[in-house]
Every structure is written in structure tokens, then in C-alpha cells.
Scaffold this motif. Structure first.
Motif, PDB file in Angstrom:
ATOM      1  N   MET A   1     -52.111  30.792  -5.218  1.00  7.58           N
ATOM      2  CA  MET A   1     -50.673  31.307  -4.950  1.00  7.58           C
ATOM      3  C   MET A   1     -49.864  31.012  -5.978  1.00  7.58           C
ATOM      4  O   MET A   1     -49.753  29.574  -6.232  1.00  7.58           O
ATOM      5  CB  MET A   1     -50.315  30.548  -3.473  1.00  7.58           C
ATOM      6  CG  MET A   1     -48.816  31.111  -3.139  1.00  7.58           C
ATOM      7  SD  MET A   1     -48.944  32.800  -2.400  1.00  7.58           S
ATOM      8  CE  MET A   1     -50.208  32.848  -1.064  1.00  7.58           C
ATOM      9  N   PRO A   2     -49.069  32.008  -6.708  1.00  5.67           N
ATOM     10  CA  PRO A   2     -48.119  31.617  -7.543  1.00  5.67           C
ATOM     11  C   PRO A   2     -46.819  30.771  -7.158  1.00  5.67           C
ATOM     12  O   PRO A   2     -46.351  31.261  -6.087  1.00  5.67           O
ATOM     13  CB  PRO A   2     -47.785  33.032  -8.226  1.00  5.67           C
ATOM     14  CG  PRO A   2     -48.060  33.956  -7.219  1.00  5.67           C
ATOM     15  CD  PRO A   2     -49.114  33.441  -6.285  1.00  5.67           C
ATOM     16  N   THR A   3     -46.285  29.999  -7.954  1.00  5.84           N
ATOM     17  CA  THR A   3     -45.002  29.658  -7.835  1.00  5.84           C
ATOM     18  C   THR A   3     -44.033  29.746  -9.011  1.00  5.84           C
ATOM     19  O   THR A   3     -44.477  30.278 -10.032  1.00  5.84           O
ATOM     20  CB  THR A   3     -45.014  27.914  -7.694  1.00  5.84           C
ATOM     21  OG1 THR A   3     -45.693  27.384  -8.615  1.00  5.84           O
ATOM     22  CG2 THR A   3     -45.962  27.582  -6.455  1.00  5.84           C
ATOM     23  N   ILE A   4     -42.712  29.708  -8.668  1.00  4.33           N
ATOM     24  CA  ILE A   4     -41.881  30.247  -9.635  1.00  4.33           C
ATOM     25  C   ILE A   4     -40.325  29.423  -9.429  1.00  4.33           C
ATOM     26  O   ILE A   4     -40.116  28.817  -8.332  1.00  4.33           O
ATOM     27  CB  ILE A   4     -41.435  31.550  -9.530  1.00  4.33           C
ATOM     28  CG1 ILE A   4     -40.747  31.932 -10.617  1.00  4.33           C
ATOM     29  CG2 ILE A   4     -40.369  31.855  -8.165  1.00  4.33           C
ATOM     30  CD1 ILE A   4     -40.632  33.621 -10.866  1.00  4.33           C
ATOM     31  N   GLU A   5     -39.923  28.818 -10.437  1.00  2.00           N
ATOM     32  CA  GLU A   5     -38.771  28.196 -10.563  1.00  2.00           C
ATOM     33  C   GLU A   5     -37.487  28.980  -9.973  1.00  2.00           C
ATOM     34  O   GLU A   5     -37.372  30.013 -10.654  1.00  2.00           O
ATOM     35  CB  GLU A   5     -38.433  27.519 -11.925  1.00  2.00           C
ATOM     36  CG  GLU A   5     -37.340  26.231 -12.007  1.00  2.00           C
ATOM     37  CD  GLU A   5     -37.723  25.137 -11.527  1.00  2.00           C
ATOM     38  OE1 GLU A   5     -36.900  24.169 -11.540  1.00  2.00           O
ATOM     39  OE2 GLU A   5     -39.051  24.905 -11.576  1.00  2.00           O
ATOM     40  N   ALA A   6     -36.956  28.388  -8.866  1.00  2.00           N
ATOM     41  CA  ALA A   6     -35.818  29.332  -8.528  1.00  2.00           C
ATOM     42  C   ALA A   6     -34.719  28.142  -7.851  1.00  2.00           C
ATOM     43  O   ALA A   6     -35.133  27.254  -6.865  1.00  2.00           O
ATOM     44  CB  ALA A   6     -36.081  30.140  -7.339  1.00  2.00           C
ATOM     45  N   ASN A   7     -33.447  28.213  -8.111  1.00  2.00           N
ATOM     46  CA  ASN A   7     -32.642  27.086  -7.700  1.00  2.00           C
ATOM     47  C   ASN A   7     -32.881  25.807  -7.723  1.00  2.00           C
ATOM     48  O   ASN A   7     -32.501  24.928  -6.880  1.00  2.00           O
ATOM     49  CB  ASN A   7     -32.063  27.650  -6.262  1.00  2.00           C
ATOM     50  CG  ASN A   7     -30.649  27.081  -5.595  1.00  2.00           C
ATOM     51  OD1 ASN A   7     -29.868  26.851  -6.453  1.00  2.00           O
ATOM     52  ND2 ASN A   7     -30.763  26.975  -4.415  1.00  2.00           N
ATOM     53  N   GLY A   8     -33.408  25.351  -8.857  1.00  2.00           N
ATOM     54  CA  GLY A   8     -33.931  23.930  -9.179  1.00  2.00           C
ATOM     55  C   GLY A   8     -35.170  23.505  -8.488  1.00  2.00           C
ATOM     56  O   GLY A   8     -35.454  22.366  -8.596  1.00  2.00           O
ATOM     57  N   TYR A  13     -44.856  32.185  -3.909  1.00  2.00           N
ATOM     58  CA  TYR A  13     -44.442  33.573  -3.269  1.00  2.00           C
ATOM     59  C   TYR A  13     -45.653  34.620  -3.277  1.00  2.00           C
ATOM     60  O   TYR A  13     -46.659  34.242  -4.129  1.00  2.00           O
ATOM     61  CB  TYR A  13     -43.308  34.071  -3.957  1.00  2.00           C
ATOM     62  CG  TYR A  13     -43.498  34.355  -5.399  1.00  2.00           C
ATOM     63  CD1 TYR A  13     -43.679  35.737  -6.037  1.00  2.00           C
ATOM     64  CD2 TYR A  13     -43.593  33.186  -6.266  1.00  2.00           C
ATOM     65  CE1 TYR A  13     -44.206  35.773  -7.296  1.00  2.00           C
ATOM     66  CE2 TYR A  13     -44.184  33.622  -7.819  1.00  2.00           C
ATOM     67  CZ  TYR A  13     -44.254  34.944  -8.054  1.00  2.00           C
ATOM     68  OH  TYR A  13     -44.726  35.181  -9.286  1.00  2.00           O
ATOM     69  N   ASP A  14     -45.715  35.579  -2.982  1.00  2.00           N
ATOM     70  CA  ASP A  14     -46.465  36.917  -3.254  1.00  2.00           C
ATOM     71  C   ASP A  14     -45.880  37.858  -3.272  1.00  2.00           C
ATOM     72  O   ASP A  14     -44.757  38.228  -2.759  1.00  2.00           O
ATOM     73  CB  ASP A  14     -47.954  36.652  -2.652  1.00  2.00           C
ATOM     74  CG  ASP A  14     -47.593  37.408  -1.288  1.00  2.00           C
ATOM     75  OD1 ASP A  14     -46.522  37.854  -0.842  1.00  2.00           O
ATOM     76  OD2 ASP A  14     -48.909  37.282  -0.448  1.00  2.00           O
ATOM     77  N   VAL A  15     -46.259  39.068  -4.013  1.00  2.00           N
ATOM     78  CA  VAL A  15     -45.666  40.502  -4.254  1.00  2.00           C
ATOM     79  C   VAL A  15     -46.970  41.404  -3.928  1.00  2.00           C
ATOM     80  O   VAL A  15     -47.988  41.279  -4.399  1.00  2.00           O
ATOM     81  CB  VAL A  15     -45.174  40.410  -5.476  1.00  2.00           C
ATOM     82  CG1 VAL A  15     -44.524  41.797  -5.702  1.00  2.00           C
ATOM     83  CG2 VAL A  15     -44.005  39.304  -5.856  1.00  2.00           C
ATOM     84  N   GLN A  16     -46.521  42.271  -3.047  1.00  2.00           N
ATOM     85  CA  GLN A  16     -47.499  43.361  -2.751  1.00  2.00           C
ATOM     86  C   GLN A  16     -46.866  44.778  -3.101  1.00  2.00           C
ATOM     87  O   GLN A  16     -45.401  44.973  -2.951  1.00  2.00           O
ATOM     88  CB  GLN A  16     -48.035  43.368  -1.215  1.00  2.00           C
ATOM     89  CG  GLN A  16     -48.456  42.065  -0.808  1.00  2.00           C
ATOM     90  CD  GLN A  16     -48.630  41.861   0.329  1.00  2.00           C
ATOM     91  OE1 GLN A  16     -49.176  42.775   1.056  1.00  2.00           O
ATOM     92  NE2 GLN A  16     -48.538  40.784   1.106  1.00  2.00           N
ATOM     93  N   GLY A  17     -47.606  45.858  -3.382  1.00  2.00           N
ATOM     94  CA  GLY A  17     -47.159  47.043  -3.358  1.00  2.00           C
ATOM     95  C   GLY A  17     -46.560  47.712  -4.987  1.00  2.00           C
ATOM     96  O   GLY A  17     -46.847  46.657  -6.142  1.00  2.00           O
TER      97      GLY A  17
END
Length: 306
Positions: A1-8, A13-17
């Protein structure tokens, strides 16, 4: 499962479509994870051409746990909230709304259709009120404005929500506990088959369980207070979906939101409780897709007129 830096913090998250499709940002409820959005429901949106983004809120799932704020005293928090006393929560739903905006930034998404359920609906309402330039449409599901005087959960739902597993250290005991909880708050008109409910719960429990994080989210909800004034400022097209048999957040709360948001459309679902039963995956994704595509049609008409 990927993670991303956001708001510290880090958000899983995941993305489909279709990467070129308009984004639909799904915001989960109290203590729930991105997988609480059923796969069939998400596929229904993907099949309509949308780019679906799910994520774990802070203090849930695989996202950052805000352990620096410790374990809150929920009884004291409830007492202070009841008498409108100052309440330290570490963070509020406004911080969590900022998480959503920063996630869009990190993913390079300018604007999204925002869909929130329960606590996630309150977060979505804040996004639509505070960051309208980032929100194409809002869909608010089984949630509330938090205004004083609105009816609360049934006694059975309250007891189930604040109950504990018989043995918190035994995974099967924890699974049994959450199965019982979802049976109490679930949809009486569309009961989830036992095997499917247990599969969903087991998947969630094995992925992550964070009682302290859920407690901090509860205090964040309590400290964020009445959103009535904010709801009156929302201008984006808004759809309110609420089950008529919701024992946790009664349908009166959905009607209140629809009354406060100018032009909001209310869709009540007979027999639906406080869950996403498999029998309603197609109906709910269809309602939301039609709502979002209505906005697309408006934009197309404006472009042709210009």
C-alpha cells in the motif's frame, strides 16, 4: 500500500480508474480504513469513468498515528462537550480536512468530487466550506451537522459503539466484537451475509486496529462542534444520502444537513442503517455517479455557451 507525505504526516492511499478521469475522493468514517469503501462500490464509480481515491485518515489504518497526543479520557471529553467546556483534542476535523486537501496536492489533483461517510462526511463538509475551490461536488452520507438538539444514537447503538472485545489481545475475540457491532448498527433491510461481514471485519482487523487512534478521532469530532454555520456557506452541488433506519446517526441529521446547505438534494434509503451493505453497492455508486456527472453536464453547457 503506497503512502504519501501530506500536511506533515504520511497518508496511506490507493487510486483506481482512468488517470484522466475526474477524481472522486472517498473519506472514511470513525476508526475505519480505506478498505471500508467496498470494492464493488468503488468499481461502480470506476466503470463510470471516475478516478477513485481512497485513503486512511490520520490515526487509522496504515496512516500516521498521532501517538504524541496520548490516550484521551473519553468520559471527561464527553462531559466537557456536554457543557461546552474547552476541550483539548490534539487535532480537529478541520486538521483532517486539511489532510484531504494536501493529499489532493500531493497527487496533483486540482479539484475532486468529495464523498464522505459518517465522520468522513463531516470532514467533507469542512472541505466544501473551507476549500470550495478544491471541491467539484459534495456527497454527504450518514452524517450530521453536529448541531445541538439533534437526536443521538439509540441506546443499543451507543452501548455497542463503546463496548470492548472480551479479550482485546485475541484476534478472534476482536473480530467477534466488530461483527457484533456492525450487526447492531447495520442495515436491517439489507443485512450483510454472515460470511461476507466476517470476511470484511477480519480483513480490517488484520490490516490494522488502533483503539487509541479511534479514541482521538472521537475527541476530534467532539471538539469540532456545531458545523451549522459552515454548512450554510456551502455552494458546491451537494447530495445527502441517509438511511431511514440508521441507529447511530438518525435520518433527522441528514434532513438537517439538506436543509442547511442551499440547493442540497436529499436521498433517503429505506432499510439502510449505518453501513455499506453489499445489496446497496450499485444503488449508492449510481446515485453518486449521477450527482457528479450532473456537475460535468453543467460545466459542458457553460463551456459551449462561452
Amino acid at each position: 500500500m503506497p503512502t504519501i507525505e501530506a500536511n506533515g504526516i504520511k497518508l496511506a492511499y490507493d487510486v483506481q480508474g482512468d488517470p484522466q478521469g475526474e477524481a472522486v475522493l472517498l473519506i472514511a468514517g470513525l476508526g475505519l480504513q480505506l478498505i471500508s469503501w467496498p470494492d464493488a462500490f468503488c468499481k461502480g464509480l470506476v466503470d463510470q469513468g471516475f478516478r477513485v481515491v481512497r485513503f486512511d485518515n490520520r490515526d487509522s489504518g496504515l496512516s500516521t498515528k498521532m501517538d504524541q497526543f496520548g490516550k484521551p479520557n473519553l468520559q471527561m471529553a464527553f462531559f466537557k462537550s456536554l457543557f461546552h467546556m474547552p476541550l483539548f483534542s490534539g487535532y480537529t476535523l478541520y486538521d483532517m480536512a486539511r489532510d484531504g486537501v494536501c493529499l489532493l496536492d500531493a497527487l496533483g489533483i486540482d479539484r475532486a468530487h468529495v464523498v464522505g461517510a459518517s465522520m468522513g462526511g463531516m470532514i467533507g463538509q469542512i472541505m466544501a466550506g473551507r476549500y470550495p475551490e478544491r471541491v467539484l461536488t459534495l456527497t454527504s452520507i450518514m452524517t450530521t451537522s453536529g448541531r445541538p438538539g439533534l437526536p443521538g444514537p439509540t441506546m443499543a447503538a451507543s452501548q455497542a459503539l463503546f463496548s470492548q472485545p472480551a479479550n482485546p489481545r485475541d484476534i478472534n475475540s476482536v473480530i467477534d466484537h466488530f461483527v457484533r457491532l456492525f450487526r447492531v448498527i447495520g442495515s436491517p433491510g439489507y443485512p450483510t451475509p454472515e460470511a461476507e461481514l466476517r470476511r470484511r471485519v477480519a480483513q480490517s482487523v488484520r490490516r490494522n486496529v488502533c483503539p487509541r487512534g479511534t479514541a482521538r478521532q472521537i475527541v476530534a469530532v467532539a471538539s469540532s462542534g456545531d458545523q451549522g454555520a459552515l454548512l450554510r456557506t456551502i455552494k458546491v452541488p451537494t447530495l445527502v444520502i441517509h438511511g431511514t433506519d440508521d441507529p447511530l446517526v438518525p435520518v433527522v441529521c441528514g434532513r438537517d444537513i439538506a436543509r442547511l446547505v442551499s440547493g442540497a438534494v436529499l436521498h433517503e434509503v429505506p432499510g439502510m442503517g449505518h453501513d455499506f451493505p453489499p445489496a446497496l453497492d450499485g444503488e449508492l455508486s449510481g446515485l453518486i455517479a449521477a450527482h457528479c456527472k450532473g456537475m460535468q453536464a453543467q460545466q459542458a453547457r457553460r463551456a459551449s455557451a462561452g
